[in-house]
Write an enzyme that holds these catalytic residues in place. Structure first.
Site, PDB file in Angstrom:
ATOM      1  N   ARG A 153       0.820  -1.211   0.000  1.00  0.00           N
ATOM      2  CA  ARG A 153       0.000   0.000   0.000  1.00  0.00           C
ATOM      3  C   ARG A 153       0.854   1.263   0.000  1.00  0.00           C
ATOM      4  O   ARG A 153       0.538   2.245  -0.682  1.00  0.00           O
ATOM      5  CB  ARG A 153      -0.909  -0.009   1.235  1.00  0.00           C
ATOM      6  CG  ARG A 153      -1.896   1.124   1.237  1.00  0.00           C
ATOM      7  CD  ARG A 153      -2.799   1.075   2.430  1.00  0.00           C
ATOM      8  NE  ARG A 153      -2.564   2.236   3.271  1.00  0.00           N
ATOM      9  CZ  ARG A 153      -3.424   2.708   4.154  1.00  0.00           C
ATOM     10  NH1 ARG A 153      -4.545   2.072   4.351  1.00  0.00           N
ATOM     11  NH2 ARG A 153      -3.147   3.778   4.853  1.00  0.00           N
ATOM     12  N   LEU A 205      -6.448   6.677   2.674  1.00  0.00           N
ATOM     13  CA  LEU A 205      -5.143   7.299   2.465  1.00  0.00           C
ATOM     14  C   LEU A 205      -4.420   7.404   3.806  1.00  0.00           C
ATOM     15  O   LEU A 205      -5.025   7.733   4.822  1.00  0.00           O
ATOM     16  CB  LEU A 205      -5.339   8.674   1.828  1.00  0.00           C
ATOM     17  CG  LEU A 205      -5.999   8.603   0.442  1.00  0.00           C
ATOM     18  CD1 LEU A 205      -6.487   9.974  -0.001  1.00  0.00           C
ATOM     19  CD2 LEU A 205      -5.035   8.013  -0.590  1.00  0.00           C
ATOM     20  N   HIS A 244     -19.267  12.556   1.466  1.00  0.00           N
ATOM     21  CA  HIS A 244     -19.741  11.265   1.974  1.00  0.00           C
ATOM     22  C   HIS A 244     -21.270  11.282   2.035  1.00  0.00           C
ATOM     23  O   HIS A 244     -21.861  12.258   2.519  1.00  0.00           O
ATOM     24  CB  HIS A 244     -19.152  11.027   3.365  1.00  0.00           C
ATOM     25  CG  HIS A 244     -19.524   9.692   3.917  1.00  0.00           C
ATOM     26  ND1 HIS A 244     -18.912   8.523   3.511  1.00  0.00           N
ATOM     27  CD2 HIS A 244     -20.470   9.336   4.819  1.00  0.00           C
ATOM     28  CE1 HIS A 244     -19.466   7.509   4.150  1.00  0.00           C
ATOM     29  NE2 HIS A 244     -20.409   7.968   4.949  1.00  0.00           N
ATOM     30  N   GLY A 247      -8.104   8.532   8.838  1.00  0.00           N
ATOM     31  CA  GLY A 247      -9.135   7.601   9.275  1.00  0.00           C
ATOM     32  C   GLY A 247     -10.181   7.382   8.189  1.00  0.00           C
ATOM     33  O   GLY A 247     -10.063   7.909   7.079  1.00  0.00           O
ATOM     34  N   ASP A 287     -13.458   8.404   7.010  1.00  0.00           N
ATOM     35  CA  ASP A 287     -14.509   9.425   7.111  1.00  0.00           C
ATOM     36  C   ASP A 287     -14.523  10.105   8.480  1.00  0.00           C
ATOM     37  O   ASP A 287     -15.590  10.419   9.022  1.00  0.00           O
ATOM     38  CB  ASP A 287     -15.890   8.810   6.789  1.00  0.00           C
ATOM     39  CG  ASP A 287     -15.915   8.145   5.420  1.00  0.00           C
ATOM     40  OD1 ASP A 287     -15.334   8.712   4.480  1.00  0.00           O
ATOM     41  OD2 ASP A 287     -16.494   7.050   5.296  1.00  0.00           O
TER      42      ASP A 287
HETATM   43  C1  GRF Z   1     -20.742   9.960  -4.001  1.00  0.00           C
HETATM   44  O1  GRF Z   1     -22.092   9.864  -3.700  1.00  0.00           O
HETATM   45  C2  GRF Z   1     -19.919  10.115  -2.757  1.00  0.00           C
HETATM   46  O2  GRF Z   1     -20.607  10.704  -1.707  1.00  0.00           O
HETATM   47  C3  GRF Z   1     -19.572   8.697  -2.417  1.00  0.00           C
HETATM   48  O3  GRF Z   1     -19.377   8.063  -3.647  1.00  0.00           O
HETATM   49  C4  GRF Z   1     -20.188   8.682  -4.622  1.00  0.00           C
HETATM   50  C5  GRF Z   1     -19.346   8.932  -5.843  1.00  0.00           C
HETATM   51  O4  GRF Z   1     -20.138   9.271  -6.938  1.00  0.00           O
HETATM   52  N1  GRF Z   1     -18.419   8.664  -1.540  1.00  0.00           N
HETATM   53  P1  GRF Z   1     -19.549   9.709  -8.332  1.00  0.00           P
HETATM   54  O5  GRF Z   1     -18.503   8.690  -8.755  1.00  0.00           O
HETATM   55  O6  GRF Z   1     -18.957  11.078  -8.175  1.00  0.00           O
HETATM   56  O7  GRF Z   1     -20.718   9.700  -9.259  1.00  0.00           O
END
Ligand code: GRF
Length: 203
Positions: free
Chosen positions: A61, A89, A105, A139, A141
């Site tokens: 990684r 990350l 998120h 972490g 989120d």
């Molecule tokens: C988004 O809804 C984001 O919140 C989540 O993954 C999705 C990615 O969507 N983490 P896209 O690839 O930008 O359409």
């Protein structure tokens, strides 16, 4: 921008940049860990540089992450925007762009972190979900929250319908926060984020 999925947030960001001469930034490169990520195709279609760094091509990684950093550097990346980037990350990456890495998120964090937020939301039976845009730490989120918007969970919602309504909100909110970061209006104080008012125009 780094993305593993469809790339709808990339399109929303590009639209927002196009619509605002004072946006303060451009998408200089789109990176992914997955060759089939829609975001890469969207970038290619628009003449934006792409970067593909696949984990199986690297011994571990740390090496994969270093390759990602090395691939981004020549593009003079100042802000890293994650959208559906399905990799955690480490400190090495986060410390390369301190307080300049954003994620969106699909839940009201700290509720339902992780890769199945919408499914977990529905399973739990909560009535309100939403979008969280936050700074990225090492972490899952857990970084300091910059902005959130609520989205009602409706009777009969499934993962697709709820996520679609969350994305409608996300596509407006995320570019707004990216713009704030480009204008240096976001300041982290510990785990709290202060958004500074716009700079006054010289009179
Ligand atoms: C988004 O809804 C984001 O919140 C989540 O993954 C999705 C990615 O969507 N983490 P896209 O690839 O930008 O359409």
């Amino acid at each position: 921008m780094l993305a593993s999925g469809r790339g709808s947030n990339l399109l929303a960001l590009l639209d927002a940049i196009d619509a605002d001469p004072d946006f303060g930034g451009q998408v200089v490169v789109v990176g992914s860990d997955r060759p089939q990520a829609g975001a890469l195709q969207h970038a290619t279609d628009r003449g934006i540089a792409t970067l593909l760094v696949e984990p199986p091509d690297h011994p571990d990684r740390a090496a994969w992450e270093q390759a990602l950093i090395d691939g981004l550097r020549p593009h003079d990346v100042e802000v890293v925007v994650l959208a559906g980037f399905m990799r955690i990350l480490s400190t090495a990456f986060v410390d390369t762009w301190p307080d300049r890495i954003l994620n969106t998120h699909p839940s009201l964090l700290p509720a339902f972190p992780g890769g199945h937020a919408v499914r977990d939301t529905l399973e739990h039976g909560v009535k309100v979900s939403g979008v969280t845009v936050h700074l990225v730490d090492d972490g899952v989120d857990t970084g300091a929250i910059i902005a959130q918007r609520a989205v009602d969970v409706l009777d009969g919602d499934d993962e697709q319908t709820l996520h679609a309504r969350i994305q409608d909100v996300e596509h407006v909110l995320y570019p707004q926060v990216v713009r704030l970061l480009c204008h240096h209006r976001i300041e982290r104080r510990g785990h709290h984020v202060h958004v500074h008012p716009p700079a006054k125009e010289p009179s």
